[in-house]
Structure formats: structure tokens, C-alpha cells
Enzyme design. Structure first.
Site, short mmCIF file in Angstrom:
data_model
loop_
_atom_site.label_atom_id
_atom_site.label_comp_id
_atom_site.label_asym_id
_atom_site.label_seq_id
_atom_site.Cartn_x
_atom_site.Cartn_y
_atom_site.Cartn_z
N GLU A 115 46.79 -13.45 -16.24
CA GLU A 115 48.27 -13.96 -16.66
C GLU A 115 48.25 -14.97 -17.84
O GLU A 115 47.27 -15.91 -17.60
CB GLU A 115 49.10 -14.50 -15.33
CG GLU A 115 49.09 -13.26 -14.42
CD GLU A 115 49.70 -13.91 -13.15
OE1 GLU A 115 50.71 -14.90 -13.09
OE2 GLU A 115 49.23 -13.64 -12.11
N LYS A 117 48.84 -18.53 -19.34
CA LYS A 117 49.33 -19.83 -18.72
C LYS A 117 50.36 -20.44 -19.64
O LYS A 117 50.08 -20.60 -20.99
CB LYS A 117 48.10 -20.53 -18.93
CG LYS A 117 48.18 -21.95 -17.98
CD LYS A 117 46.64 -22.79 -18.08
CE LYS A 117 46.93 -24.19 -17.42
NZ LYS A 117 47.85 -25.02 -18.25
#
Length: 680
Positions: A115, A117
Site C-alpha cells: 500500500e 505510505k
């Protein structure tokens, strides 16, 4: 050369001081890349020589303690930060540690989730029976600050979960952040009010969340991505990927830029892609978060004192570059604020060539101990705004001289003044040509009167030749005079005259914002004009009943005082009268967005998403956006399956093609105007 013990002490002091400034004072003193390198050095020293580890080492905690002014609350589940990986070797070493923690042979495959950041601020949100009960900051990882009232103002965070049968209790973690375009608007408004600019979106977000007045938070339009779910064990999804789906179903925004990865090669491909593509995103990201997908295995892996073993942050390389300072020039804003600007040898940062950066004020110059000829380190704060982060004094040439700001205005020669506790230095001569030019640029800007064809170069000509001495003088210009100016032909002159005529029809809110009153931005102008239908009623309240102004949501005492001071100035009263003689009413009319909104007892476009493309016959892009939002609609910058309507003008381009492919309804301006006027 200090021994290991002395170096560890030095690193602890440096890092603890920086952490206090960042977490407690909200005044960062060290850039992330430097902090990360020093932290890694201390961590390696302590790992190699465990006797160097002390209870006050920053490696033994997450961050700073909660600041005073908010209630300190204990996290039900520790809100820990992540370990960092700075390269592929670090990532591989983490993967080996994870395999050992879950008792798997080295080289065993693992399902992982990558994912982005988000470069923002972590929040913990507790829901009781589907209703938001508490919101808290990270704090020191065990205790944070309770900021529920502020978080309620963030539209991306549901006050009630969109679930038919919500759990009795659930906690969601995620990142609050300020999108790049919103950050630019906030800084533009602060500049227009003569306030110090935020250095980057993350600092602005951190300072906003810790505001004691939720009205300020609401005005700054924070966003939020959810990424972690904590439910009672029997209700917890099986994987991180399923948890993200749960969060989406519950009404949260979840970053769509994520991937299921079968091995480290997949993660590296994902990271390599976004390291380059991140500059196209509407928000700041500084790396990739990698998590073990299986939540049962996450529990098995567990935590260190500081961070989870099952996740790591793979950081993008910091984009910094050295350059040589050539000169410092000053810019004068429309409020008279003097802003020093560093000019240096061009460097490439975040995909662009950079040769100038604001130095903010005299205090910042003194803090840097800046000398002409210095070697400076430049970066793009939040990948947006160039800034000078430090000086390398060891490379300072013997001929270098300290940077000195002028004592007199370089435009008009008046004394420069620094009042009270202000960090800003100002020219206080209201007749200063630079202040006039700034006021004219503000008046014709897109958020104000939106006068097409009247740019900075033409404004300079008009002021320098004495053709315009006030805003009202713009409306006394004729095509023949304009056509005689440099780079202005007959067609351009006629177009500008028409644009000036059209600007008389702008909304009362835009006119108020365009006057450039200290502390009044676009948002506050809309709030004020929704309450006061014309300038006379506003002036009466400002001068005799300021409590009527501060009673408006989002309006504080400083703004009310600015209005009182502005309307009490005879020169400003004369300006209003002069503009009225040129056709301005400074009042709501039948086509005003404020009246359109008032006419609809419900915001009848609520829940509908519009995209604007091309050139509309009479409405500017910003004006169409304003009217749609007044009626409850949302305006997006890109076409997707979630788009309900595309408003298309001339030269619509690729957005029209994509909308047609997706079967999205297409509107012209006439049909849009009809929708704006139709209320249920």
C-alpha cells in the site's frame, strides 16, 4: 573522532530534540531523510553493543508525548509506528526476520499487501455500535490526544458506519492528510491574509489536527485514507486485503493504489512504479507499506516494543540536491509583506528544474545563518514547494557575506516595519506600487473576479504607466488605450474589455474575497455573504455589532477585527463607492450561488459527482464548480465510474471521450444551469 558511547549519546540527544520539536511543538527542525539516517545509525550501534541502549533512547519508543491542551487518552491497542527499509537489502532482511518469527523456512512464499505510505498523520477512530465515539492521535504509541471534535469535521471519515449490522465495537486506523491542491489553496489564502506559509502538507495537517477550534479544522478540508481494522477476534476478517474491503463497505476511503504481492519481486516492481509515478498523485507519498496479508499469521508474528514484525515501510529515496546560493531577492505581497526568495544554480527535483525557493522571513534566514555564495541543500517539501533545508558551512567560501534584508521597501522607499510578535516584515505605504499590483492580481484571480486576459505583465504596465491607480480604474479602461500597450492587439483589448464587463456579474462572495481584506479567504467570504446579503449590512455589523460576525461558523475574532478596520478606513469606503459607480452592487442577486443555495431547502445535487471539461460559454470553470458545490454536488478532477455527469464545453478533449465510453451523462451549460435552479 568520538567513541561509540559518545556517538550514541550525541545521536540520542539529536533525535530526542527533533522528536520533541516535531511531535510536541509542531515545529519540525530536521527533515525526514536526515532523521531516518541518524535513527538507523543509533539502532545499529545499540544492536552491535547492547550496553549502549538506554531507557530514553528514541529506539525504545514511537515518538513524543501528547502536548498540553488536549485530553490524553490510552490506546486500546498500541498505535505503533513502522520500521523502515531504505533499500532492497533492508526489505529482504525484514522478510527473513518475519519468516523466522512465524517459524517458516527461509525462502518460503508469503502473501503480502503493498500500500502507498501516505505522508500525513495517523489517527485511531473508535466506533461504538456504528457511531464514531472517539478519535485520537498517535502520541507516544500508547497514549495520544483525544481530538474527536476536530476529526468530525473531516468529510472522508463517516460519523456512522454504512453497515446494516455494525459491530458493537471497532477501531479503524488510517492517515489524515491534506491533498496537494487543497494545500496550495490554503497557502494562497494565508499569503493573501499576510500569514506565514506552511512548509508542506504534512506539517499543515499536524498543526490543523491540534487546533483547539474545530472551525479552523473544517476550513482546511482534511482528507483521510483508512488502512487498518481492529474487530473482536471472532469478527475479524481473514486477511489485510479483506479488511480493506470491509473498510470500503463501511464507508471509508481506502487508497486504490495497492497490490497483492506473491514475493519481494512483486513488491519491488510496485515500489519502483510508484517511486516514479507518485508525482502524478494528488497527495504526498514517501514510500510503500508492506504487510503480511494473513491476519492470523500477523498475530503469530507479533510486535517488538516499537513496531509490528509483520509490516515495514519501504521508503522512497529523499529528493534533495546541493546548489550554490547566488542571491536573495525580496517580493512584496498585496498586504505589504516582504518575502525573501533564494535564487540558486538550477537543480533537478521531483521531475522539474528548480532555481528559486522562498526563505519565508528574516527569522528563517538567521536560523540558517545564510551567506551569499553558500552551498545549500534544496528539496521539494511534500514534493511541491522548493525549500532550503540547510546550509553546508564547511563548504562556505572565504568571500561569502551574510544575507541582509533591506530596511526600506525596494519599490517605494518607505521604511519596512515589523510589528509586535509578527514574523512578517511589511511595507505599510498603502500607495506602494507593489501593493497595488498585488491587490489587482488578487482582484482578477480565478477565486475572485476571474478576469481572463489580465495577467501580471499587463498589470505591471498599467500600474507603471500610471493608467491604473485603484481597482476601480480597471473599469475605466477602453479598448483603444489597451490596444496601444505592448503585446496588446485590437482583438486582445476587446476581449479584455468584455472580460471586465463579465466580471461585474461575479457573486457577492467573490467580490468580497477580491477586495483583499486581511484574513478573508474564499471559504470565509462564502460564509459571510450567506449571512449578510450586501456590503452595507456587513459594514454595519462589522462596525457596531461584531458579535454577529463571530457567530458565523468558522469566523473568529481576528477576522471580525479585520472587517471593522477595513470598513472604518475612509479610503476603502471611497473604493466601494467608486466600484459601485462602475456597476458593482456588492449584494446577492438572483443568479448568485448564495441565493441559489438558499432557494433549495435541501441541497438537491447532494450525492452527485460532476466533472468539468472544456470552455463553457458564460461560466468560468471555478464559477461552475462553486455553483455545483453550493447545491450540494461534488466536482471531481477526473472521470471514473463514480462520475454522474460530465459538463462539457468547447474543446472538451479526452475526458469527453472517456465519459462517452463509460456511458456517463453529458451536460452542456444550459442543462447544467437548469439543474442548478431545479430544487425538489
Amino acid at each position: 573522532m568520538p567513541d561509540q558511547s559518545e556517538r550514541a549519546t550525541e545521536l540520542r540527544n539529536l533525535l530526542n530534540t527533533a522528536a520533541h520539536a516535531y511531535y510536541v511543538l509542531d515545529t519540525p527542525t530536521m527533515e525526514d531523510a536526515v532523521y531516518d539516517r541518524l535513527y538507523q545509525e543509533l539502532l545499529e550501534l545499540e544492536q552491535n553493543t547492547p550496553s549502549l541502549k538506554t531507557a530514553d533512547s528514541p529506539t525504545q519508543r514511537v515518538g513524543g508525548a501528547p502536548a498540553e491542551g488536549f485530553t490524553s487518552v490510552e490506546h486500546r491497542i498500541g498505535l505503533l509506528s513502522l520500521d523502515n527499509a531504505f533499500n532492497r537489502d533492508d526489505l529482504s532482511a525484514w522478510n527473513e526476520r518475519l519468516l523466522r518469527a512465524i517459524d517458516r523456512p527461509l525462502g518460503s512464499p508469503l502473501d503480502l499487501v503493498s500500500e502507498l505510505k501516505i505522508d500525513g498523520n495517523a489517527l485511531a477512530l473508535s466506533y461504538r455500535n456504528g457511531v464514531l465515539e472517539r478519535a485520537a492521535t498517535r502520541g507516544d504509541g500508547q497514549r495520544g490526544e483525544e481530538i474527536t471534535a476536530n476529526v468530525r469535521t473531516i468529510s472522508a471519515i463517516p460519523l456512522r458506519l454504512r453497515l446494516d449490522n455494525p459491530p458493537e465495537w471497532v477501531e479503524i486506523r488510517g492517515e489524515a492528510f491534506i491533498p496537494d491542491n487543497t494545500f496550495a489553496e490554503i497557502n494562497a489564502e494565508r499569503e493573501s491574509r499576510g500569514e506565514a506559509l506552511f512548509a508542506n502538507p504534512r506539517n499543515a495537517c499536524a498543526g490543523t489536527l491540534r487546533q483547539l477550534d474545530p472551525k479552523v479544522v473544517a476550513a482546511r478540508r482534511l482528507d483521510f485514507f483508512a488502512y487498518t481494522l481492529h474487530l473482536p477476534t471472532q469478527e475479524q476478517p481473514a486477511s489485510q486485503w479483506d479488511a480493506l474491503t470491509w473498510l470500503e463497505n463501511a464507508g471509508f476511503r481506502v487508497n486504490p493504489n495497492r497490490a497483492l504481492c506473491a514475493d519481494l519481486a512483486d513488491i519491488n516492481r510496485f515500489s519502483d512504479h510508484w517511486e516514479q509515478a507518485r508525482h502524478d498523485l494528488p497527495y504526498a507519498t514517501d514510500g510503500v507499506v508492506v504487510k503480511l496479508n494473513n491476519l492470523v499469521l500477523q498475530d503469530e508474528a507479533g510486535f517488538t516494543q516499537k513496531s509490528p514484525r509483520w509490516a515495514i515501510a519501504l521508503k522512497f529515496p529523499a529528493e534533495e540536491a546541493p546548489s550554490r546560493l547566488l542571491r536573495v531577492v525580496v517580493q512584496i505581497g498585496r498586504t505589504g509583506v516582504i518575502t525573501p526568495v533564494a535564487e540558486f544554480e538550477p537543480v533537478a527535483l521531483a521531475g522539474t528544474s528548480v532555481s528559486r525557493a522562498t526563505l519565508h522571513n528574516a527569522d528563517r534566514i538567521a536560523e540558517l545563518d545564510l551567506h551569499l555564495g553558500d552551498t545549500i541543500v534544496v528539496r521539494k517539501a511534500g514534493e511541491i514547494i522548493p525549500e532550503v533545508v540547510r546550509v553546508l558551512p564547511e563548504l562556505r567560501p572565504s568571500s561569502a557575506t551574510p544575507v541582509q534584508l533591506p530596511e526600506h521597501c525596494p519599490e517605494c522607499g518607505s521604511n519596512l516595519v515589523r510589528e509586535g510578535d509578527e514574523v512578517a516584515t511589511r511595507c505599510v505605504n498603502s500607495s506602494c506600487p507593489a501593493i497595488l499590483r498585488g491587490g489587482l492580481r488578487h482582484w482578477v484571480s480565478k477565486g475572485a473576479l476571474d478576469v481572463d486576459g489580465l495577467g501580471s505583465k499587463l498589470i505591471e504596465q498599467l500600474v507603471d504607466q500610471g493608467l491604473v491607480r485603484s481597482i476601480a480604474d480597471l473599469y475605466r479602461l477602453d479598448a483603444a488605450l489597451l490596444g496601444s500597450l505592448d503585446r496588446m492587439g485590437e482583438r486582445s483589448a476587446n476581449n479584455l474589455i468584455e472580460a471586465l464587463k463579465l466580471s461585474r456579474q461575479r457573486s457577492w462572495a467573490r467580490q468580497l474575497y477580491g477586495l483583499g481584506i486581511h484574513h478573508i479567504g474564499e471559504v470565509s467570504a462564502k460564509a459571510i455573504t450567506a449571512e449578510f446579503s450586501d456590503s452595507n449590512s456587513l459594514m454595519e455589523a462589522a462596525c457596531t455589532a461584531p458579535e454577529r460576525i463571530t457567530a458565523i461558523y468558522g469566523i473568529g475574532t481576528e477576522l471580525a477585527q479585520s472587517l471593522q478596520q477595513w470598513f472604518s478606513n475612509p479610503a476603502n469606503q471611497h473604493l466601494l463607492d467608486d466600484l459601485r459607480s462602475q456597476g458593482f452592487r456588492f449584494a446577492l442577486d438572483d443568479n448568485d450561488p448564495g441565493r441559489l443555495g438558499a432557494a433549495a431547502s435541501e441541497q438537491h445535487l447532494k450525492g452527485l459527482t460532476f466533472v468539468l471539461t472544456g470552455t463553457l460559454p458564460t461560466l468560468s470553470r471555478s464559477e461552475a464548480k462553486e455553483r455545483i458545490e453550493t447545491c450540494g454536488g461534488k466536482v471531481s478532477g477526473s472521470v471514473s465510474k463514480k462520475t454522474d455527469y460530465l459538463v462539457a464545453g468547447e474543446e472538451a478533449g479526452s475526458k469527453l471521450t472517456k465519459a462517452t465510453t463509460l456511458g456517463i451523462k453529458i451536460l452542456d451549460e444550459d442543462r447544467l444551469q437548469a439543474m442548478l435552479k431545479d430544487s425538489p
